[in-house]
Design a protein around this motif. Structure first.
Motif, PDB file in Angstrom:
ATOM      1  N   GLN A 106       9.899  80.283 -20.672  1.00  0.00           N
ATOM      2  CA  GLN A 106      10.196  81.640 -20.196  1.00  0.00           C
ATOM      3  C   GLN A 106       9.373  81.968 -18.946  1.00  0.00           C
ATOM      4  OE1 GLN A 106      12.813  83.351 -21.243  1.00  0.00           O
ATOM      5  NE2 GLN A 106      12.333  84.346 -19.273  1.00  0.00           N
ATOM      6  N   GLU A 107       8.085  81.585 -18.985  1.00  0.00           N
ATOM      7  CA  GLU A 107       7.215  81.867 -17.821  1.00  0.00           C
ATOM      8  C   GLU A 107       7.711  81.077 -16.604  1.00  0.00           C
ATOM      9  OE1 GLU A 107       2.819  82.847 -19.725  1.00  0.00           O
ATOM     10  OE2 GLU A 107       3.622  80.801 -19.878  1.00  0.00           O
ATOM     11  N   ALA A 108       8.121  79.833 -16.826  1.00  0.00           N
ATOM     12  CA  ALA A 108       8.614  79.013 -15.706  1.00  0.00           C
ATOM     13  C   ALA A 108       9.904  79.610 -15.142  1.00  0.00           C
ATOM     14  CB  ALA A 108       8.856  77.583 -16.181  1.00  0.00           C
ATOM     15  N   ILE A 109      10.787  80.029 -16.025  1.00  0.00           N
ATOM     16  CA  ILE A 109      12.064  80.623 -15.582  1.00  0.00           C
ATOM     17  C   ILE A 109      11.794  81.940 -14.853  1.00  0.00           C
ATOM     18  CG2 ILE A 109      14.206  81.707 -16.416  1.00  0.00           C
ATOM     19  CD1 ILE A 109      14.133  79.462 -18.657  1.00  0.00           C
ATOM     20  N   ASP A 110      10.841  82.721 -15.370  1.00  0.00           N
ATOM     21  CA  ASP A 110      10.487  83.979 -14.680  1.00  0.00           C
ATOM     22  C   ASP A 110       9.978  83.684 -13.268  1.00  0.00           C
ATOM     23  OD1 ASP A 110       9.170  85.646 -17.677  1.00  0.00           O
ATOM     24  OD2 ASP A 110      11.216  85.265 -16.937  1.00  0.00           O
ATOM     25  N   THR A 111       9.208  82.596 -13.125  1.00  0.00           N
ATOM     26  CA  THR A 111       8.714  82.238 -11.785  1.00  0.00           C
ATOM     27  C   THR A 111       9.880  81.867 -10.864  1.00  0.00           C
ATOM     28  OG1 THR A 111       6.526  81.537 -12.528  1.00  0.00           O
ATOM     29  CG2 THR A 111       7.315  80.547 -10.492  1.00  0.00           C
ATOM     30  N   LEU A 112      10.877  81.167 -11.388  1.00  0.00           N
ATOM     31  CA  LEU A 112      12.044  80.816 -10.557  1.00  0.00           C
ATOM     32  C   LEU A 112      12.788  82.082 -10.135  1.00  0.00           C
ATOM     33  CD1 LEU A 112      13.360  77.708 -12.523  1.00  0.00           C
ATOM     34  CD2 LEU A 112      12.266  77.713 -10.277  1.00  0.00           C
ATOM     35  N   LYS A 113      12.919  83.028 -11.080  1.00  0.00           N
ATOM     36  CA  LYS A 113      13.587  84.302 -10.734  1.00  0.00           C
ATOM     37  C   LYS A 113      12.750  85.038  -9.685  1.00  0.00           C
ATOM     38  CE  LYS A 113      16.297  85.116 -14.906  1.00  0.00           C
ATOM     39  NZ  LYS A 113      15.724  84.947 -16.289  1.00  0.00           N
ATOM     40  N   PHE A 114      11.437  84.979  -9.881  1.00  0.00           N
ATOM     41  CA  PHE A 114      10.511  85.632  -8.936  1.00  0.00           C
ATOM     42  C   PHE A 114      10.711  85.033  -7.543  1.00  0.00           C
ATOM     43  CE2 PHE A 114       6.911  88.067  -7.789  1.00  0.00           C
ATOM     44  CZ  PHE A 114       5.974  87.280  -7.123  1.00  0.00           C
ATOM     45  N   ILE A 115      10.815  83.686  -7.488  1.00  0.00           N
ATOM     46  CA  ILE A 115      11.028  83.005  -6.192  1.00  0.00           C
ATOM     47  C   ILE A 115      12.292  83.558  -5.530  1.00  0.00           C
ATOM     48  CG2 ILE A 115      11.588  80.811  -5.076  1.00  0.00           C
ATOM     49  CD1 ILE A 115       9.910  79.376  -7.154  1.00  0.00           C
ATOM     50  N   SER A 116      13.355  83.676  -6.339  1.00  0.00           N
ATOM     51  CA  SER A 116      14.633  84.162  -5.776  1.00  0.00           C
ATOM     52  C   SER A 116      14.509  85.599  -5.293  1.00  0.00           C
ATOM     53  CB  SER A 116      15.736  84.062  -6.829  1.00  0.00           C
ATOM     54  OG  SER A 116      15.970  82.710  -7.094  1.00  0.00           O
ATOM     55  N   SER A 117      13.607  86.374  -5.896  1.00  0.00           N
ATOM     56  CA  SER A 117      13.501  87.804  -5.516  1.00  0.00           C
ATOM     57  C   SER A 117      12.566  88.005  -4.319  1.00  0.00           C
ATOM     58  CB  SER A 117      12.933  88.592  -6.701  1.00  0.00           C
ATOM     59  OG  SER A 117      11.539  88.271  -6.827  1.00  0.00           O
ATOM     60  N   LEU A 118      11.799  86.970  -3.971  1.00  0.00           N
ATOM     61  CA  LEU A 118      10.833  87.113  -2.864  1.00  0.00           C
ATOM     62  C   LEU A 118      11.542  86.895  -1.528  1.00  0.00           C
ATOM     63  CD1 LEU A 118       7.668  85.115  -4.039  1.00  0.00           C
ATOM     64  CD2 LEU A 118       7.810  87.584  -3.614  1.00  0.00           C
ATOM     65  N   ASP A 119      11.138  87.617  -0.544  1.00  0.00           N
ATOM     66  CA  ASP A 119      11.765  87.511   0.787  1.00  0.00           C
ATOM     67  C   ASP A 119      11.121  86.392   1.604  1.00  0.00           C
ATOM     68  OD1 ASP A 119      12.280  89.799   3.612  1.00  0.00           O
ATOM     69  OD2 ASP A 119      13.186  87.865   3.015  1.00  0.00           O
ATOM     70  N   ILE A 120      11.178  85.158   1.051  1.00  0.00           N
ATOM     71  CA  ILE A 120      10.629  84.015   1.792  1.00  0.00           C
ATOM     72  C   ILE A 120      11.787  83.113   2.239  1.00  0.00           C
ATOM     73  CG2 ILE A 120       8.365  83.970   0.664  1.00  0.00           C
ATOM     74  CD1 ILE A 120       9.416  81.791  -1.191  1.00  0.00           C
ATOM     75  N   ASP A 121      11.508  82.221   3.183  1.00  0.00           N
ATOM     76  CA  ASP A 121      12.573  81.348   3.702  1.00  0.00           C
ATOM     77  C   ASP A 121      12.658  80.019   2.954  1.00  0.00           C
ATOM     78  OD1 ASP A 121      13.593  82.705   6.309  1.00  0.00           O
ATOM     79  OD2 ASP A 121      11.429  82.964   6.254  1.00  0.00           O
ATOM     80  N   PHE A 122      11.500  79.519   2.492  1.00  0.00           N
ATOM     81  CA  PHE A 122      11.525  78.230   1.809  1.00  0.00           C
ATOM     82  C   PHE A 122      10.448  78.170   0.740  1.00  0.00           C
ATOM     83  CE2 PHE A 122      13.061  73.999   1.488  1.00  0.00           C
ATOM     84  CZ  PHE A 122      11.987  73.260   1.002  1.00  0.00           C
TER      85      PHE A 122
END
Ligand code: B12
Length: 482
Positions: free
Chosen positions: A359-375
């Motif tokens: 769950q924590e790993a999946i939350d981090t992936l969702k977090f990545i998708s929500s962050l305004d970064i390019d890569f």
């Protein structure tokens, strides 16, 4: 004396359990270039072989060195490249038993005794910084004097292993001669996710050494004894002006903590702007140093790419790394960098702490998708020798030091870790590309490219089928997880 310094290529164990050498030229071996300057100043003939950059096999490196017939060969030893270091050095010692084999860098610093005990063809391990130690060693070898007075080494004498006392860290970094970059062709490219970013003549620099933080997965703290030392801003600018005269147009600062001291950054940015150089800078920073002012100062000084060590969206996991940041700080730093005008942001993440849940790993992936970064740069958390996390897991008898002191280990592969590599890898693989193809991401990428001269340069640099295929492949196959 004649010495060859070798940057051996990293290896990985491929799916069918074979050792595979990775040929990648992402960054010049700056440490060896610093050593080369110091050794040249001491009157020695120095040459550098960068195995991954020249795609040389071990056999080709060995044949090349035999032809050059040096007195000494020095190896940069990192965990990822130690396999090839062992193989090359063993063959060279067999060929010429009088050849002195010296190893340095992180693994030699933290496991000198183990290296000398297990590999009897290695003569000397240099622990820590080498600019002062290496010339002292060669001067003494040249005049057949013993090494008992040389600080910062472990060596073999009459079959015994001698550990001399540590050499203090170099206080005045301005006293160190600039790295000798001319010993290797300037064909290195600024590379992110395996893609050359621009065609600009590229160099890396360190403007400071060490970091006062103690993230337990990072070996820099132990290597620099928790100290942070900086060069004077004028000394840094002297090197940049020299690089500018030599045609360099892109510089990546590989400091352990480049933005630690805001006052230094302000002074640097004010002075570098006065130079009015056509150079693009890339730097990285901790998200707790994430003010709009800091980023505006960097942006005005021609910094175009910023990289943030974000690691995870789980506060529990961040605290287990002793990272001393929060996910909110990460989001704020990213948004502040955007407010300051940055058009290219990279975030680095780690998945696979010992008790991290799916769950924590999946939350981090969702977090990545929500962050305004390019890569996003995602790797599995690795316990590397010399790091606190490695030592803690040894104490808890989860890591068998004898088995992993040479390579380190991805924590996800350890007995008792909460996640299974294949399962979480599939989740990451399935989720990863969702980020890139999301309409909002593409819209922002498009508008930012319209505005940013640097981004347009990157795009026009890759407007060919080969690179577009490569980019699509990267989007569908997260690069660093293989
Ligand atoms: C730039 C960099 C890279 C570059 C270039 C690496 C290179 N070959 O130089 C690239 C992007 C290729 C890279 C890749 C990787 N890196 Co990297 N990288 C760094 C970084 C940020 C800076 C290195 C540097 O140039 N420092 C500045 C110079 C001046 O210092 P130095 O290299 O330490 O050299 C000094 C001493 O070590 C010594 N010395 C060094 N070599 C030798 C050789 C001899 C003979 C002697 C006598 C002395 C000596 O003297 C030098 C002058 O004082 C370091 C962090 C750090 N602070 O060092 C991580 C670091 C070295 N990387 C690390 C890792 C894990 C990797 C990767 C495995 C990451 C990955 N998952 O792919 C790969 C593997 C690369 C490989 N070849 O094995 C770890 C290594 C830990 C370990 N125990 O092995 C570090 C320490 C980061 C960390 N925080 O833990 N990396």
């Amino acid at each position: 004396m004649k010495i060859y310094l070798i940057n051996a290529a990293p290896t990985i164990i491929s799916k069918d359990n074979k050792k595979e050498t990775l040929f990648q030229t992402s960054a010049p071996p700056l440490g060896l270039m610093y050593l080369a300057s110091a050794l040249k100043n001491a009157g020695h003939a120095v040459f550098i072989v960068d195995q991954p950059a020249f795609n040389l096999t071990n056999e080709e490196v060995i044949e090349f060195i035999k032809k050059k017939d040096p007195d000494v060969v020095g190896f940069s030893t990192l965990c990822a490249s130690f396999e090839n270091v062992k193989e090359i050095s063993k063959e060279l010692k067999k060929w010429n038993p009088n050849l002195s084999i010296i190893v340095g860098n992180y693994l030699a610093t933290f496991y000198a005794h183990n290296i000398l005990t297990k590999y009897d063809w290695v003569d000397i391990c240099v622990r820590g910084e080498g600019e002062k130690t290496a010339p002292e060693i060669l001067n003494r070898l040249e005049s057949n004097k013993d090494l008992s007075e040389v600080e910062g080494i472990s060596y073999r004498s009459n079959g015994k292993i001698i550990e001399n006392k540590d050499r203090p860290l170099i206080k005045d970094l301005d006293s160190i001669s600039f790295p000798d970059r001319k010993l290797l062709p300037a064909f290195y490219k600024n590379r992110i996710g395996g893609v050359d970013i621009t065609k600009r003549k590229f160099a890396t620099m360190v403007s400071s050494r060490g970091c006062p933080y103690s993230c337990n997965f990072c070996a820099c703290t132990a290597f620099s004894k928790g100290l942070w030392r900086t060069r004077s801003v004028d000394n840094i600018i002297d090197e940049i002006s020299m690089l500018s005269d030599e045609g360099y147009r892109e510089i990546l600062f590989i400091d352990d903590n480049f933005t630690l001291n805001q006052k230094r950054i302000n002074e640097f940015c004010i002075k570098i702007r006065k130079q009015n150089l056509d150079i693009v800078f890339i730097g990285d920073g901790r998200v707790n140093n994430g003010s709009v002012e800091l980023f505006k100062t960097l942006k005005k000084a021609n910094f175009e790419i910023l990289m943030f060590g974000i690691e995870s969206s789980s506060q529990r996991v961040l605290d287990s790394y002793n990272k001393k940041i929060t996910p909110e700080m990460s989001r704020t730093a990213v948004n502040n960098a955007r407010k300051a005008g940055f058009k290219f942001l990279v975030g680095t993440f780690m998945i696979g702490a010992y008790d991290e849940t799916y769950q924590e790993a999946i939350d981090t992936l969702k977090f990545i998708s929500s962050l305004d970064i390019d890569f996003p740069h995602i790797i599995f958390t690795r316990a590397l020798p010399g790091t606190q996390i490695f030592n803690e897991l040894i104490k808890k008898k989860i890591i068998d030091e004898e088995q992993f002191w040479e390579t380190g280990v991805d924590i996800i592969d350890l007995p008792g870790s909460k996640m299974n590599r294949e399962v979480i890898f599939k989740i990451i693989k399935d989720q990863f590309h969702l980020k890139f193809f999301r309409p909002k991401y593409i819209m922002k990428a498009f508008t930012r490219t319209l505005i940013s001269k640097y981004r347009r340069e990157i795009i026009f640099n890759h407007l060919n089928l080969r690179d577009i295929n490569k980019f699509v492949k990267i989007i569908n196959n997260p690069p660093d997880l293989f």
